[in-house]
Motif scaffolding. Structure first.
Motif, PDB file in Angstrom:
ATOM      1  N   THR A   3      -1.056  13.257 -12.991  1.00  0.00           N
ATOM      2  CA  THR A   3      -1.142  13.691 -11.599  1.00  0.00           C
ATOM      3  C   THR A   3      -0.958  12.525 -10.642  1.00  0.00           C
ATOM      4  O   THR A   3      -1.385  11.403 -10.921  1.00  0.00           O
ATOM      5  CB  THR A   3      -2.493  14.352 -11.312  1.00  0.00           C
ATOM      6  N   GLU A   4      -0.313  12.804  -9.519  1.00  0.00           N
ATOM      7  CA  GLU A   4      -0.132  11.827  -8.457  1.00  0.00           C
ATOM      8  C   GLU A   4      -0.638  12.442  -7.162  1.00  0.00           C
ATOM      9  O   GLU A   4      -0.393  13.609  -6.887  1.00  0.00           O
ATOM     10  CB  GLU A   4       1.342  11.450  -8.292  1.00  0.00           C
ATOM     11  N   PHE A   5      -1.351  11.644  -6.374  1.00  0.00           N
ATOM     12  CA  PHE A   5      -1.833  12.108  -5.082  1.00  0.00           C
ATOM     13  C   PHE A   5      -1.356  11.141  -4.007  1.00  0.00           C
ATOM     14  O   PHE A   5      -1.350   9.925  -4.208  1.00  0.00           O
ATOM     15  CB  PHE A   5      -3.362  12.190  -5.067  1.00  0.00           C
ATOM     16  N   TYR A   6      -0.999  11.695  -2.848  1.00  0.00           N
ATOM     17  CA  TYR A   6      -0.506  10.876  -1.754  1.00  0.00           C
ATOM     18  C   TYR A   6      -1.425  10.938  -0.536  1.00  0.00           C
ATOM     19  O   TYR A   6      -1.062  10.513   0.543  1.00  0.00           O
ATOM     20  CB  TYR A   6       0.930  11.290  -1.413  1.00  0.00           C
ATOM     21  N   ASP A   7      -2.620  11.472  -0.760  1.00  0.00           N
ATOM     22  CA  ASP A   7      -3.696  11.414   0.211  1.00  0.00           C
ATOM     23  C   ASP A   7      -4.850  10.671  -0.456  1.00  0.00           C
ATOM     24  O   ASP A   7      -5.320  11.082  -1.530  1.00  0.00           O
ATOM     25  CB  ASP A   7      -4.137  12.817   0.623  1.00  0.00           C
ATOM     26  N   PHE A  17       0.809  -1.216   0.000  1.00  0.00           N
ATOM     27  CA  PHE A  17       0.000   0.000   0.000  1.00  0.00           C
ATOM     28  C   PHE A  17       0.847   1.274   0.000  1.00  0.00           C
ATOM     29  O   PHE A  17       0.397   2.318  -0.444  1.00  0.00           O
ATOM     30  CB  PHE A  17      -0.904   0.029   1.228  1.00  0.00           C
ATOM     31  N   GLY A  18       2.039   1.231   0.597  1.00  0.00           N
ATOM     32  CA  GLY A  18       2.811   2.453   0.747  1.00  0.00           C
ATOM     33  C   GLY A  18       2.328   3.311   1.905  1.00  0.00           C
ATOM     34  O   GLY A  18       2.356   4.541   1.813  1.00  0.00           O
ATOM     35  N   SER A  26      -1.088   4.839  11.902  1.00  0.00           N
ATOM     36  CA  SER A  26      -2.028   5.767  12.537  1.00  0.00           C
ATOM     37  C   SER A  26      -2.577   6.792  11.560  1.00  0.00           C
ATOM     38  O   SER A  26      -3.533   7.507  11.875  1.00  0.00           O
ATOM     39  CB  SER A  26      -1.348   6.483  13.711  1.00  0.00           C
ATOM     40  N   ARG A  27      -2.001   6.860  10.370  1.00  0.00           N
ATOM     41  CA  ARG A  27      -2.474   7.778   9.313  1.00  0.00           C
ATOM     42  C   ARG A  27      -2.652   6.981   8.023  1.00  0.00           C
ATOM     43  O   ARG A  27      -1.927   7.162   7.046  1.00  0.00           O
ATOM     44  CB  ARG A  27      -1.488   8.927   9.113  1.00  0.00           C
ATOM     45  N   PRO A  28      -3.637   6.087   7.973  1.00  0.00           N
ATOM     46  CA  PRO A  28      -3.770   5.177   6.832  1.00  0.00           C
ATOM     47  C   PRO A  28      -4.151   5.851   5.517  1.00  0.00           C
ATOM     48  O   PRO A  28      -4.024   5.235   4.465  1.00  0.00           O
ATOM     49  CB  PRO A  28      -4.862   4.202   7.286  1.00  0.00           C
TER      50      PRO A  28
END
Length: 302
Positions: free
Chosen positions: A198-202, A117-118, A123-125
């Motif tokens: 585009t890339e999102f990390y949230d 998943f990265g 605690s911040r999935p």
């Protein structure tokens, strides 16, 4: 281009938490149910039975050259082998996987490629980082075949073994690599881009802003991919470059994983559930298994 109406699938079975990793072998379909913590086996008409309990939560499946089932154990980041009624550790992924391990493809020699998943902070999935596509050798040794991959999910290998394709879900793209006989990957390139680079990390932001969330994949004999869309309402058949040329409509459910199987590999099996982020699949049983006849048979691995 005018898109053809979506194909209508047949409901085979329902009442699961979250089906993933479907694989066809010798007349049966195998799939993982994450939160049921079991691998299931199905007849072609959808009659299913639990066959293996995986306490660490099963995900990607595959078979080695001896016909033994390989199972990704997500939470403890291991690859397991089902042998004579016992689950044995085939490889430890914990040094290379970031967060839960997930989808997998097994090659002709019994080596595997496994994603994760990265998620560096449990605690911040919802926050992810680029992670590794881990190569597992038949002897259980591991090394990073590719780095900087954004939520690697469906993985396929072409029939000649020379190309590997992986879905980077929250980057909304499918990436191709040249594959060498030793399993190493090079020549990274975009095979299809649904998000304009585009890339999102949230994960919440990605789910809202990306038009497509490519998840599981399966390859057909014309070199097209059937792609599960974790945001959409079905699956799509895609040519290299990203043109969508066919669809399967699953109504209110999204497709998260799929495979081509059946006696002639012209049956598309689809694992569906409510769209990503809309329910807690651990708490409800809304996942279902569908099938749909297609015109072009499956090819390559899985």
């Amino acid at each position: 281009m005018t898109e053809r109406p979506g194909r209508e699938p047949t409901l085979l079975a329902e009442g699961f938490h979250f089906l993933e990793g479907p694989r066809w072998r010798e007349g049966r379909l195998y799939a993982s149910d994450f939160y049921d913590r079991h691998v299931w086996s199905f007849t072609p008409d959808g009659t299913g039975e639990r066959i293996i309990e995986v306490p660490g939560q099963p995900s990607g499946l595959g078979f080695d050259p001896q016909g033994r089932l390989l199972v990704v154990s997500m939470l403890d980041q291991r690859l397991l082998r089902w042998e004579e009624g016992t689950l044995l550790e085939a490889a430890d992924l914990s040094g290379l996987a970031i967060g839960p391990a997930n989808d997998m493809v097994v090659d002709e020699a019994g080596g595997a490629y496994v994603g994760s998943f990265g998620v560096p902070d449990p605690s911040r999935p919802s926050r992810i980082v680029a992670t590794n596509l881990v190569r597992v050798e038949p002897d259980g040794s591991t090394w990073p075949a590719a780095t900087g991959v954004v939520f690697p999910n469906g993985v396929v290998i072409t029939p000649d073994g020379r190309t590997l394709l992986v879905a980077e879900t929250f980057a909304a793209r499918i990436t191709a690599f040249d594959r060498a006989p030793d399993g190493s990957l090079s020549g990274r390139r975009v095979w299809a881009d649904f998000g304009g680079g585009t890339e999102f990390y949230d994960l919440e932001e990605a789910t809202e802003r990306q038009p497509v969330l490519p998840d599981g994949m399966t390859l057909d004999a014309e070199g097209c991919l059937w792609v599960a869309d974790a945001k959409g309402k079905g699956a799509m058949r895609v040519r290299e470059g990203g043109e969508v040329i066919d669809r399967v409509d699953t109504g209110d459910l999204s497709v998260f994983a799929l495979t081509l199987g059946g006696v002639d590999r012209r049956t598309l099996f689809l694992c569906a559930a409510p769209p990503f982020g809309t329910t807690d699949p651990a708490a409800v049983r809304l996942s279902a298994l569908f099938s749909c006849a297609v015109d072009v048979p499956g090819a390559g691995r899985p």
